[in-house]
Motif scaffolding. Sequence first.
Motif, short mmCIF file in Angstrom:
data_model
loop_
_atom_site.label_atom_id
_atom_site.label_comp_id
_atom_site.label_asym_id
_atom_site.label_seq_id
_atom_site.Cartn_x
_atom_site.Cartn_y
_atom_site.Cartn_z
N ILE A 173 0.86 -1.20 0.00
CA ILE A 173 0.00 0.00 0.00
C ILE A 173 0.89 1.23 0.00
CG2 ILE A 173 -1.85 1.25 1.21
CD1 ILE A 173 -2.80 -1.41 2.34
N ARG A 174 1.01 1.84 -1.16
CA ARG A 174 1.94 2.95 -1.33
C ARG A 174 1.28 4.14 -2.00
NH1 ARG A 174 6.42 2.23 0.55
NH2 ARG A 174 7.02 4.19 -0.38
N GLN A 175 -0.01 4.10 -2.18
CA GLN A 175 -0.70 5.25 -2.77
C GLN A 175 -0.75 6.39 -1.74
OE1 GLN A 175 -1.83 2.14 -2.13
NE2 GLN A 175 -3.99 2.03 -2.67
N PRO A 176 -1.09 7.60 -2.18
CA PRO A 176 -1.21 8.70 -1.22
C PRO A 176 -2.20 8.34 -0.11
CG PRO A 176 -1.28 9.55 -3.46
CD PRO A 176 -1.30 8.05 -3.57
N GLU A 177 -1.95 8.88 1.08
CA GLU A 177 -2.78 8.53 2.24
C GLU A 177 -4.27 8.75 1.96
OE1 GLU A 177 -2.43 11.00 5.81
OE2 GLU A 177 -1.94 9.20 6.94
N SER A 178 -4.57 9.84 1.21
CA SER A 178 -5.97 10.18 0.95
C SER A 178 -6.66 9.17 0.03
CB SER A 178 -6.05 11.57 0.33
OG SER A 178 -5.29 11.59 -0.87
N GLU A 179 -5.87 8.33 -0.63
CA GLU A 179 -6.46 7.35 -1.57
C GLU A 179 -6.33 5.92 -1.08
OE1 GLU A 179 -4.45 8.13 -5.29
OE2 GLU A 179 -4.80 10.29 -5.11
N GLN A 180 -6.05 5.75 0.21
CA GLN A 180 -5.79 4.39 0.71
C GLN A 180 -7.04 3.66 1.19
OE1 GLN A 180 -2.82 4.72 3.79
NE2 GLN A 180 -1.20 5.34 2.38
N GLY A 181 -8.18 4.36 1.22
CA GLY A 181 -9.39 3.79 1.82
C GLY A 181 -9.73 2.39 1.34
N ALA A 182 -9.80 2.21 0.02
CA ALA A 182 -10.19 0.92 -0.52
C ALA A 182 -9.16 -0.15 -0.16
CB ALA A 182 -10.34 1.02 -2.04
N ALA A 183 -7.88 0.21 -0.26
CA ALA A 183 -6.83 -0.78 0.03
C ALA A 183 -6.87 -1.19 1.51
CB ALA A 183 -5.46 -0.20 -0.32
N LEU A 184 -7.16 -0.23 2.39
CA LEU A 184 -7.22 -0.56 3.82
C LEU A 184 -8.45 -1.41 4.14
CD1 LEU A 184 -5.93 2.81 5.33
CD2 LEU A 184 -4.74 0.61 5.34
N SER A 185 -9.58 -1.15 3.44
CA SER A 185 -10.78 -2.00 3.63
C SER A 185 -10.48 -3.43 3.21
CB SER A 185 -11.94 -1.50 2.76
OG SER A 185 -12.37 -0.26 3.19
N GLU A 186 -9.81 -3.54 2.07
CA GLU A 186 -9.46 -4.86 1.56
C GLU A 186 -8.53 -5.58 2.53
OE1 GLU A 186 -7.11 -6.19 -2.34
OE2 GLU A 186 -8.51 -4.52 -2.71
N LEU A 187 -7.55 -4.82 3.05
CA LEU A 187 -6.61 -5.39 4.02
C LEU A 187 -7.36 -5.85 5.26
CD1 LEU A 187 -3.69 -5.86 5.05
CD2 LEU A 187 -3.68 -3.48 5.82
N SER A 188 -8.28 -5.02 5.73
CA SER A 188 -9.07 -5.34 6.91
C SER A 188 -9.84 -6.65 6.70
CB SER A 188 -10.02 -4.18 7.21
OG SER A 188 -10.65 -4.36 8.44
N ALA A 189 -10.45 -6.76 5.54
CA ALA A 189 -11.23 -7.97 5.24
C ALA A 189 -10.33 -9.20 5.16
CB ALA A 189 -11.99 -7.78 3.92
N LEU A 190 -9.16 -9.03 4.54
CA LEU A 190 -8.24 -10.15 4.37
C LEU A 190 -7.72 -10.63 5.73
CD1 LEU A 190 -6.53 -12.00 2.56
CD2 LEU A 190 -4.88 -10.14 2.32
N VAL A 191 -7.30 -9.69 6.56
CA VAL A 191 -6.81 -10.06 7.89
C VAL A 191 -7.95 -10.70 8.70
CG1 VAL A 191 -5.81 -9.17 10.03
CG2 VAL A 191 -5.01 -8.29 7.84
N GLY A 192 -9.16 -10.17 8.49
CA GLY A 192 -10.33 -10.75 9.17
C GLY A 192 -10.53 -12.22 8.81
N ARG A 193 -10.30 -12.56 7.53
CA ARG A 193 -10.47 -13.97 7.12
C ARG A 193 -9.44 -14.88 7.79
NH1 ARG A 193 -11.79 -11.46 2.26
NH2 ARG A 193 -9.79 -11.82 1.22
N PHE A 194 -8.21 -14.37 7.89
CA PHE A 194 -7.19 -15.15 8.61
C PHE A 194 -7.61 -15.33 10.08
CE2 PHE A 194 -4.31 -14.00 5.05
CZ PHE A 194 -3.61 -15.18 4.90
N ARG A 195 -8.06 -14.24 10.69
CA ARG A 195 -8.42 -14.28 12.12
C ARG A 195 -9.57 -15.25 12.36
NH1 ARG A 195 -11.92 -10.84 15.23
NH2 ARG A 195 -12.23 -9.67 13.30
#
Lengths: 364, 364
Positions: free
Chosen positions: B172-194
Amino acid sequence: MKQQTVETPAALVDLGRVERNVARIAAYCRSHALAWRPHVKTHKSRRLARLELEAGAVGLTVATPFEAEVMSEVTDDLLLAYPPVGPEKLARLMALPDTVRLSVALDSVEALEAMAAAAAAKGRSVQVLVELDVGARRVGVATPGEAVSLAGKAADLPGVTYGGVAFYPGHIRQPESEQGAALSELSALVGRFREALERAGLPPRVVSGGSTPTAFGSHLVEALTEIRPGTCIFHDRDIVQMGVAGWNELAYTVVATVVSTAVPGRAAIDAGSKALSKESFRSGASGFGVLYDHPEVELVSLSEEHGVLDLGRTDWRPTVGDRVRVVPNHVCVSVNLQDRLLVQTHDGLEAWPIDARGRGLSPS
Amino acid sequence: MKQQTVETPAALVDLGRVERNVARIAAYCRSHALAWRPHVKTHKSRRLARLELEAGAVGLTVATPFEAEVMSEVTDDLLLAYPPVGPEKLARLMALPDTVRLSVALDSVEALEAMAAAAAAKGRSVQVLVELDVGARRVGVATPGEAVSLAGKAADLPGVTYGGVAFYPGHIRQPESEQGAALSELSALVGRFREALERAGLPPRVVSGGSTPTAFGSHLVEALTEIRPGTCIFHDRDIVQMGVAGWNELAYTVVATVVSTAVPGRAAIDAGSKALSKESFRSGASGFGVLYDHPEVELVSLSEEHGVLDLGRTDWRPTVGDRVRVVPNHVCVSVNLQDRLLVQTHDGLEAWPIDARGRGLSPS
């Protein structure tokens, strides 16, 4: 000490290959009556410098005042191929032993006058070479007129003597077999500078040039009296790609351990940008290095302590714990990241210091 | 010691900015109930680590066994966010003081079994975090099934305890203001592992993530319990470009001297790849750094000891001998090239050691 049990990443030097590489460039210079003044920036090691001097180097080239300090223990003939700007750098140079014959390459009146004043104040004499820009667009005067002007000032000032010219043909990076036209052009360009200086009564006694990529084409540059290649003691991926050295002349690798094979199609090793430097391959190909024993395997990305191998073009299947040897893109910056060199000598593996690494400053 | 008379290139740290940067990330973590475990790879300094601990860090993150050795003097709580592979690394880890609570992140049965055996042999207990690949494709298991399998083994083996999971969102290297979608995806992915781990009776107590680019979006990743940003103590050109920090939060620059203005349209300074590292700008822009006081001036090329400035987009006209401050693309690799940090404290300029630089090997 055994190669199989050293902590990785570790810098491994094959001394037999070093000796052959040094003998090759020494023989080339002898056969073309060129003085050989190797640049120590590649190895920064007194023992390796001594080996070059014993093989016939006339003296050494350095890039920093600290390299000059360290190397003054092994030679009295030093060229600082770098503008000596700033009182701190001048003070370090003027503290070199009196026995050292110091030359400096420079391209400005400011640097010349300060060098002359510092030397005169110490009762020393420093030889000045006028730095020419022959195409790298980094440092160096652009025109014969500027060269004559600076050379004339050097000839007149106390504290310095005018010795000739220096340049670095760093813009010539095509494969060795395709360098002919570029070397002809270089020869003509240097010739124009030389003629202007001769017409002004300032014939250059020294014409100092040469990089590793152009080293073995130096005889095609008519005016040259000495060359300063550094990398050719070890070579690297870049130099092999240019056809200047063969795979079996590579004398430096970084030993690393496979630390992960979890990501499909990839493997991670413990040599990253803090062991190799994240320097793009200058000759156009991709990646940050390749494996010595599996040259089809490229390092496709580097983090600080991770190197990521692409396994897409190899049948080799690494296991966690395997050891590999990495050929870096650019050897000089990898050496500069090491604590020591592990040198495979005829008597076994020895740890050699990288004496001139750093700036010669106490850490606190 | 005065900034105006130190030998260049030199690494300059603004302690006031460091303190503000540290306070900012500490406050962010407190307000979101995240444990803050800064990565010391950026500074490698015991004094700066102590400053982070005093500001509220729960412990420290390290990448090498030598960093662990050095930092064990300032904290008892260390996470080696790196697979501990090879007997030499394990021996170094097992020689840490008994008071150290050591955690390691790993992704293979080989690394797990060797770590467990080494710890059991010493009568120690090491906490294991299962490393997940969340997109960087560097290290980490790819699937929840693999994570469950490795976590189960960690729970069963003597010498280790199972603590949870770790990951690095380096993709995740896009500007902070454009990270929303990537962070949601990350959250969902980590959630599946958990969820998979919870279903297997292996709920992660620790979910350790976080990079400086994503640091201030960490609260958007639901499962996180701790973050490990390192760069945010200093920031760099890359981080500013991403909008994660402002220009006045840059706490590290390299002081350099203008050594040549001979080439038209350019100037050369004495900070090259051996002071800055020739690391491309990861956020897409060109150049190897910019000047702090003239941000329109880019370093367009780096040699080992030369940085070449492009003067094409500036009215600033440097003179040989001028001093400038360079903002590097990537601060961590620049720090790693220095002999020391010159720290501008409230009492003046001090030299601080970079204690954990290198591998902890004697040079000879």
